[in-house]
Scaffold this motif. Structure first.
Motif, PDB file in Angstrom:
ATOM      1  N   TYR A  12       0.987   4.787  23.208  1.00 14.92           N
ATOM      2  CA  TYR A  12       0.691   3.861  22.113  1.00 14.92           C
ATOM      3  C   TYR A  12       0.420   2.456  22.654  1.00 14.92           C
ATOM      4  CZ  TYR A  12       1.664   0.974  17.957  1.00 14.92           C
ATOM      5  OH  TYR A  12       1.600   0.059  16.935  1.00 14.92           O
ATOM      6  N   ILE A  15      -2.920   2.306  24.577  1.00 21.94           N
ATOM      7  CA  ILE A  15      -4.088   2.273  23.698  1.00 21.94           C
ATOM      8  C   ILE A  15      -4.252   0.885  23.092  1.00 21.94           C
ATOM      9  CG2 ILE A  15      -5.113   3.189  21.579  1.00 21.94           C
ATOM     10  CD1 ILE A  15      -3.778   5.876  22.263  1.00 21.94           C
ATOM     11  N   CYS A  19      -7.376  -1.594  23.460  1.00 21.73           N
ATOM     12  CA  CYS A  19      -8.083  -2.052  22.258  1.00 21.73           C
ATOM     13  C   CYS A  19      -8.217  -3.563  22.254  1.00 21.73           C
ATOM     14  CB  CYS A  19      -7.350  -1.596  20.994  1.00 21.73           C
ATOM     15  SG  CYS A  19      -7.464   0.171  20.687  1.00 21.73           S
ATOM     16  N   THR A  35      -5.400   2.443  15.460  1.00 25.36           N
ATOM     17  CA  THR A  35      -4.361   2.974  16.354  1.00 25.36           C
ATOM     18  C   THR A  35      -3.000   2.896  15.682  1.00 25.36           C
ATOM     19  OG1 THR A  35      -5.620   2.325  18.308  1.00 25.36           O
ATOM     20  CG2 THR A  35      -3.263   2.694  18.602  1.00 25.36           C
ATOM     21  N   ALA A  58      -4.660  11.659  21.490  1.00 26.98           N
ATOM     22  CA  ALA A  58      -4.473  10.236  21.788  1.00 26.98           C
ATOM     23  C   ALA A  58      -4.896   9.920  23.213  1.00 26.98           C
ATOM     24  CB  ALA A  58      -3.020   9.833  21.553  1.00 26.98           C
ATOM     25  N   ASN A  61      -8.565   9.762  23.245  1.00 25.70           N
ATOM     26  CA  ASN A  61      -8.989   8.525  22.584  1.00 25.70           C
ATOM     27  C   ASN A  61      -8.804   7.313  23.496  1.00 25.70           C
ATOM     28  OD1 ASN A  61      -9.842   9.742  20.234  1.00 25.70           O
ATOM     29  ND2 ASN A  61      -7.913   9.420  19.159  1.00 25.70           N
TER      30      ASN A  61
END
Length: 89
Positions: A12, A15, A19, A35, A58, A61
């Motif tokens: 998490y 990501i 981002c 997200t 995930a 991604n």
């Protein structure tokens, strides 16, 4: 084997970190929001097979976001007015 809580949290954060590298304000805010929403939507999931699939998705991604950030840096645009205002305040 289900993913550990620590691995999910690490994924998490990775990501979100990627981002936030988007040059374009709109892409950046959209990616962060999506997200957060996706992880919140599945935060109470307990089925190990579903969790495993979500972690795999995930991870893919994350790789996609990394590629998109790189492309965005290669073909970057100027800052939006809202971004310039935030830097001066």
């Amino acid at each position: 084997m289900a993913a550990s809580r620590g691995k999910v949290i690490s994924l998490y954060k990775s990501i979100l970190k990627e981002c936030n590298k988007f040059n374009t304000y709109n892409y950046r805010t959209y990616a962060v929001r999506r997200t957060r929403d996706a992880f919140r939507e599945h935060k109470n999931e307990t089925d190990p097979s579903v969790i495993s699939k979500l972690v795999t998705k995930a991870e893919s991604n994350l790789e996609m976001v990394k590629r998109q950030v790189l492309i965005g840096q290669m073909y970057g645009e100027g800052n939006l007015v809202i971004e310039n205002m935030a830097k001066t305040v």
